[in-house]
Design an enzyme around this catalytic site. Structure first.
Site, short mmCIF file in Angstrom:
data_model
loop_
_atom_site.label_atom_id
_atom_site.label_comp_id
_atom_site.label_asym_id
_atom_site.label_seq_id
_atom_site.Cartn_x
_atom_site.Cartn_y
_atom_site.Cartn_z
N TYR A 196 10.62 4.22 1.38
CA TYR A 196 11.91 3.11 2.12
C TYR A 196 13.08 3.29 1.57
O TYR A 196 14.06 2.85 2.24
CB TYR A 196 11.19 1.86 1.73
CG TYR A 196 10.14 1.33 2.63
CD1 TYR A 196 10.29 1.08 3.97
CD2 TYR A 196 8.70 1.75 2.33
CE1 TYR A 196 9.39 0.45 4.74
CE2 TYR A 196 7.66 1.62 3.37
CZ TYR A 196 7.96 0.99 4.36
OH TYR A 196 7.10 0.63 5.55
N ASP A 209 0.87 -1.32 0.06
CA ASP A 209 -0.04 0.22 0.11
C ASP A 209 0.88 1.18 -0.12
O ASP A 209 0.39 2.19 -0.10
CB ASP A 209 -0.87 0.16 1.18
CG ASP A 209 -0.11 0.08 2.74
OD1 ASP A 209 1.06 0.00 2.28
OD2 ASP A 209 -0.84 0.30 3.78
C1 G6P Z 1 3.49 0.66 4.88
C2 G6P Z 1 4.04 -0.37 4.17
C3 G6P Z 1 3.97 -1.66 4.74
C4 G6P Z 1 4.15 -1.71 6.41
C5 G6P Z 1 3.71 -0.54 6.94
C6 G6P Z 1 4.18 -0.39 8.18
O1 G6P Z 1 2.23 0.41 4.92
O2 G6P Z 1 3.87 -0.38 2.75
O3 G6P Z 1 4.53 -2.75 4.07
O4 G6P Z 1 3.96 -2.82 6.87
O5 G6P Z 1 3.90 0.66 6.35
O6 G6P Z 1 3.43 0.34 9.07
P1 G6P Z 1 3.58 0.49 10.68
O7 G6P Z 1 2.71 1.38 11.13
O8 G6P Z 1 3.20 -0.79 11.32
O9 G6P Z 1 5.00 0.71 10.79
MN MN Z 2 4.63 -2.24 2.02
#
Ligand code: G6P
Ligand code: MN
Length: 440
Positions: free
Chosen positions: A262, A171
């Site tokens: 990222y 996402d």
């Molecule tokens: C985004 C990335 C996901 C990831 C998430 C982590 O949505 O696309 O791959 O898992 O962020 O989010 P968090 O809020 O759990 O650090």
């Molecule tokens: Mn992701």
């Protein structure tokens, strides 16, 4: 419109309420007959499951809701599997972040050694899930959101090369699109991206508005002159705001394309390392924040017997996307989404077996990716290096090879030094006992 049976794997996740809310608000696009929540953690599953019963009773009483810890119930007669499992849960996410950091290397759930460790845990459960689903629901679409999506996608492509109904999606491109749309005061649904890269490792090369005008330059200019305001960022916790702030740095150094957030870990590993706290990582932030908020709210809703007054449970980019992607497939809408597919010539100067992330038209026969053509040396070299890391990680898993694991980590831009790689690997082997295959 056909009414679908769906199962959400990882039903006890903090993301589930938002996804369920998206399901109840998209029923005109994605019709539902039955929703099953499946999780191996019965405590978490029960809280979210009871919330789900109330939500659907109030918003969509004709949809059957079941929550279970039994995979035979979960995978029976389903049309769509929404998969978001986290092998090892948050305790292991914490290790993925903190073990590398304790040795002076980036610790992140999907990037570098953290993603490597999580990948070696995810593959086994993901393979088992695909096999179980195929036994009970041979034609189901498996929409995978499980991380690290790059490594999971590569492993599944290698092990199930002929299965055309597995699609890996992330996402973050949509989160970014939503944030860009706010920057230029547009409706995200009017924007169409061009994108290439690997998962959590890609670039927007263009963003077209409804008149066919590329607004990427306008967005870049705004970001370069002050960056995202906190309200523009799709994710708002402090670590995410720091992450969005790095887009400005990336654009100042590499102005060609809008980067996936990222990339900060790979382009600035030293700087990022200096800002990360080995004793307080994203896991701690989520535990104190989203985890408390979502579970507290679900318990409150269950006690009160109504979800109608909830401001915590709302549509978010993640849930909306998951449902809209399924709708595009189920109803052959052929809308554009950024998805992860086998390259097979889409980027002409990358190998066929690279699992690339790219814009595609999505309909009942799955993704039809748009051609990218040749990419420039900088991007090609970065991607090939990262693909080498991903491929060696999968091979290390399949062959139980310590040497390949060491090669993978040494290639990763967050590690580089082989002595460091060995130290991190040995400590991760300890931390992942019972989850990883033996590496000899
Ligand atoms: C985004 C990335 C996901 C990831 C998430 C982590 O949505 O696309 O791959 O898992 O962020 O989010 P968090 O809020 O759990 O650090
Ligand atoms: Mn992701």
């Amino acid at each position: 419109m056909k009414k679908n049976n769906i199962v959400l794997v990882g039903g006890g996740s903090t993301w589930t309420p938002g996804i369920l809310k998206a399901m109840t608000t998209h029923l005109d696009q994605f019709a539902l007959n039955r929703v099953v929540l499946y999780d191996i953690n019965s405590d978490r599953q029960a809280v979210i499951g009871q919330f789900a019963e109330i939500l659907f009773q109030e918003e969509a009483p004709n949809v059957e809701v079941i929550y279970t810890t039994d995979k035979a119930v979960a995978y029976n007669d389903v049309d769509f599997v929404f998969c978001q499992m986290r092998t090892g849960g948050f305790d292991m996410r914490e290790q993925d972040e903190k073990v590398p950091l304790s040795l002076g290397v980036i610790g992140q759930e999907t990037c570098g050694p953290g993603g490597f460790a999580y990948g070696l845990r995810s593959i086994r459960d993901m393979v088992e899930m695909v096999q179980d689903v195929r036994r009970l629901s041979p034609n189901a679409w498996i929409l995978n959101y499980t991380n690290p999506a790059a490594i999971v996608a590569l492993a599944l492509d290698k092990l199930f090369p002929d299965d055309t109904r597995i699609l890996n999606i992330c996402d973050q491109p949509v989160n970014l699109m939503r944030s860009y749309a706010k920057l230029i005061d547009r409706d995200v649904n009017t924007l169409e991206p061009e994108y290439f890269g690997l998962n959590h490792f890609g670039w927007f090369t263009a963003i077209y508005d409804e008149n066919g005008v590329d607004v990427a330059t306008e967005i870049k200019d705004i970001v370069k002159n002050g960056g995202f305001r906190p309200v523009d960022a799709e994710q708002r916790d402090q670590s995410w705001l720091d992450t969005y702030a790095m887009v400005e740095d990336m654009l100042n150094d590499f102005p060609d394309y809008l980067p996936n957030t990222y990339l900060q870990y790979y382009l600035y590993p030293d700087y990022k390392l200096s800002t990360l706290d080995p004793n307080y990582t994203r896991t701690d932030e989520v535990r104190k924040g989203r985890e408390q908020k979502v579970f507290g709210e679900c318990k409150r809703i269950v006690e009160n017997g109504t979800a109608r007054d909830s401001s915590v449970v709302h549509n978010d980019a993640h849930g909306d996307m998951m449902v809209e992607v399924a709708a595009s497939i189920a109803n052959n809408l052929r809308k554009t989404y950024i998805v992860i597919v086998r390259n097979d010539g889409i980027v002409s100067n990358l190998d066929d077996d690279v699992m690339i992330e790219v814009a595609a038209s999505l309909g009942k026969n799955g993704p039809h990716p748009y051609a990218v053509g040749n990419i420039d040396t900088f991007y090609k070299a970065l991607i090939e290096n990262q693909h080498g890391f991903e491929k060696l990680t999968v091979e290390a898993y399949l062959e139980g090879s310590y040497t390949k694991a060491l090669q993978a980590l040494t290639l990763n831009r967050t590690v580089v030094d082989a002595k460091k790689a060995r130290k991190v690997l040995d400590k991760l082997i300890e931390a992942n006992k019972g989850y990883w295959p033996a590496l000899n």
